[in-house]
Design an enzyme around this catalytic site. Structure first.
Site, mmCIF file in Angstrom:
data_model
loop_
_atom_site.group_PDB
_atom_site.id
_atom_site.type_symbol
_atom_site.label_atom_id
_atom_site.label_comp_id
_atom_site.label_asym_id
_atom_site.label_seq_id
_atom_site.Cartn_x
_atom_site.Cartn_y
_atom_site.Cartn_z
ATOM 1 N N TYR A 10 0.816 -1.215 0.000
ATOM 2 C CA TYR A 10 0.000 0.000 0.000
ATOM 3 C C TYR A 10 0.850 1.265 0.000
ATOM 4 O O TYR A 10 0.413 2.308 -0.478
ATOM 5 C CB TYR A 10 -0.981 -0.007 1.175
ATOM 6 C CG TYR A 10 -0.410 0.287 2.536
ATOM 7 C CD1 TYR A 10 -0.295 1.596 3.000
ATOM 8 C CD2 TYR A 10 -0.024 -0.742 3.383
ATOM 9 C CE1 TYR A 10 0.206 1.868 4.258
ATOM 10 C CE2 TYR A 10 0.474 -0.481 4.643
ATOM 11 C CZ TYR A 10 0.597 0.820 5.072
ATOM 12 O OH TYR A 10 1.094 1.099 6.323
ATOM 13 N N HIS A 31 -7.094 0.138 10.316
ATOM 14 C CA HIS A 31 -7.586 1.410 9.775
ATOM 15 C C HIS A 31 -6.697 2.579 10.155
ATOM 16 O O HIS A 31 -6.413 3.458 9.327
ATOM 17 C CB HIS A 31 -9.013 1.676 10.275
ATOM 18 C CG HIS A 31 -10.038 0.798 9.645
ATOM 19 N ND1 HIS A 31 -11.378 0.877 9.968
ATOM 20 C CD2 HIS A 31 -9.944 -0.180 8.715
ATOM 21 C CE1 HIS A 31 -12.057 -0.009 9.258
ATOM 22 N NE2 HIS A 31 -11.201 -0.675 8.503
ATOM 23 N N LYS A 49 -16.198 1.802 8.518
ATOM 24 C CA LYS A 49 -16.530 1.781 9.949
ATOM 25 C C LYS A 49 -16.129 0.438 10.543
ATOM 26 O O LYS A 49 -16.041 -0.551 9.811
ATOM 27 C CB LYS A 49 -18.021 2.055 10.144
ATOM 28 C CG LYS A 49 -18.953 1.045 9.426
ATOM 29 C CD LYS A 49 -19.040 -0.263 10.150
ATOM 30 C CE LYS A 49 -19.698 -1.343 9.344
ATOM 31 N NZ LYS A 49 -19.565 -2.685 9.982
#
Length: 294
Positions: A10, A31, A49
């Site tokens: 990433y 996250h 979420k």
């Protein structure tokens, strides 16, 4: 899908000069790491979420995006259902009087099973307490909590909860009942579960003059109806077509372009973390938890 490039790292993706924004949909425990890295690379972030598993990580995400001048949005798609938008408008206009009681339920329907069916291999992290952080509450309860904040335009001050988890033997709850006290004293009930047949996934707001009910709208799929009940008169509006996820992404894109705050913002995501952490503490200790409000 016509993707320009693909990556197995990433950080390499974040170095791509043509990437302006990223959608973080990794396991919940990652996250914060991914959002902070994206912010430092100058990328706007729309984060799934729950935004993070700890209040400290949530605050670090908000601070990192602020420091880099990028937007941070939280994926609460239910804010983009037209029934919920109309409920919020009616409440703010005083149409139902003073809100006094609220309910929101999102239950996954299963019939004839004692345990939920196993998840596909790529979703196996949902059964790892260290990666997911919670069971039914993280799956659907967080959506109920955020929606009530959105509808009422008030903050939660106290939390009480009962679950069938949050123990060493069963860390991930399948059923959770969470009671919230909002500013001004309004009480609200959130129900989240993975095991119940034929659920009624509704959001209801009782006011001093009328009742508003979003029936069958608590879902990933679009649909349901808005019911207004006022002194024996009942009217209903159906919503057969639409895409809440597309509306959510388009709203985030507009916030990036126009410079406004996403709906829901990183602060909304942080507030939900605070409430869910309080709910888990209340479930473990059997005591009400008061939020700090800072």
């Amino acid at each position: 899908h016509g993707a320009e490039a693909g990556y197995d790292d990433y950080q390499a993706l974040l170095r791509h000069p043509g990437v302006d924004a990223v959608y973080v949909a990794s396991p919940n425990a990652l996250h914060a790491e991914h959002t902070i890295a994206a912010a430092r690379a100058g990328k706007h972030v729309l984060c799934d979420k729950p935004m993070a598993l700890t209040i400290e990580d949530g605050r670090a995400m908000v601070d990192a995006c602020r420091a880099s001048g990028v937007k941070l949005g939280a994926c609460f798609h239910l804010r983009h259902h037209p029934a919920h938008k109309e409920m919020r408008r009616l409440i703010q206009s005083g149409r139902i009087g003073e809100p006094t009681l609220a309910e929101a339920q999102w239950v996954s329907g299963t019939r004839g099973l004692a345990q939920p069916p196993p998840r596909p291999a790529l979703q196996g992290w949902w059964e790892d307490p260290n990666l997911v952080g919670g069971g039914a509450t993280m799956a659907s309860g967080v959506h109920c909590i955020d929606l009530l904040r959105f509808l009422l335009g008030k903050e939660v001050t106290d939390v009480v909860a009962l679950t069938d988890g949050q123990t060493e033997a069963r860390p991930l709850e399948q059923r959770a009942c969470i009671t919230l006290r909002f500013q001004g004293g309004l009480l609200a009930q959130v129900s989240a579960a993975r095991m119940a047949p034929d659920p009624r996934n509704d959001a209801v707001i009782y006011g001093t003059n009328a009742r508003l009910s979003a029936l069958g709208t608590m879902s990933m799929a679009f649909g349901g109806e808005l019911e207004q009940a006022d002194g024996g008169t009942v009217s209903r509006t159906r919503f057969p077509k639409g895409n809440m996820y597309r509306s959510m992404v388009e709203a985030f894109q507009e916030a990036v372009r126009q410079g406004g705050e996403p709906d829901a913002s990183g602060l909304d995501g942080l507030r939900c973390i605070e409430i869910t952490r309080a709910a888990f503490e209340a479930a473990r200790t059997g005591r009400a938890v008061r939020l700090s409000g800072d």
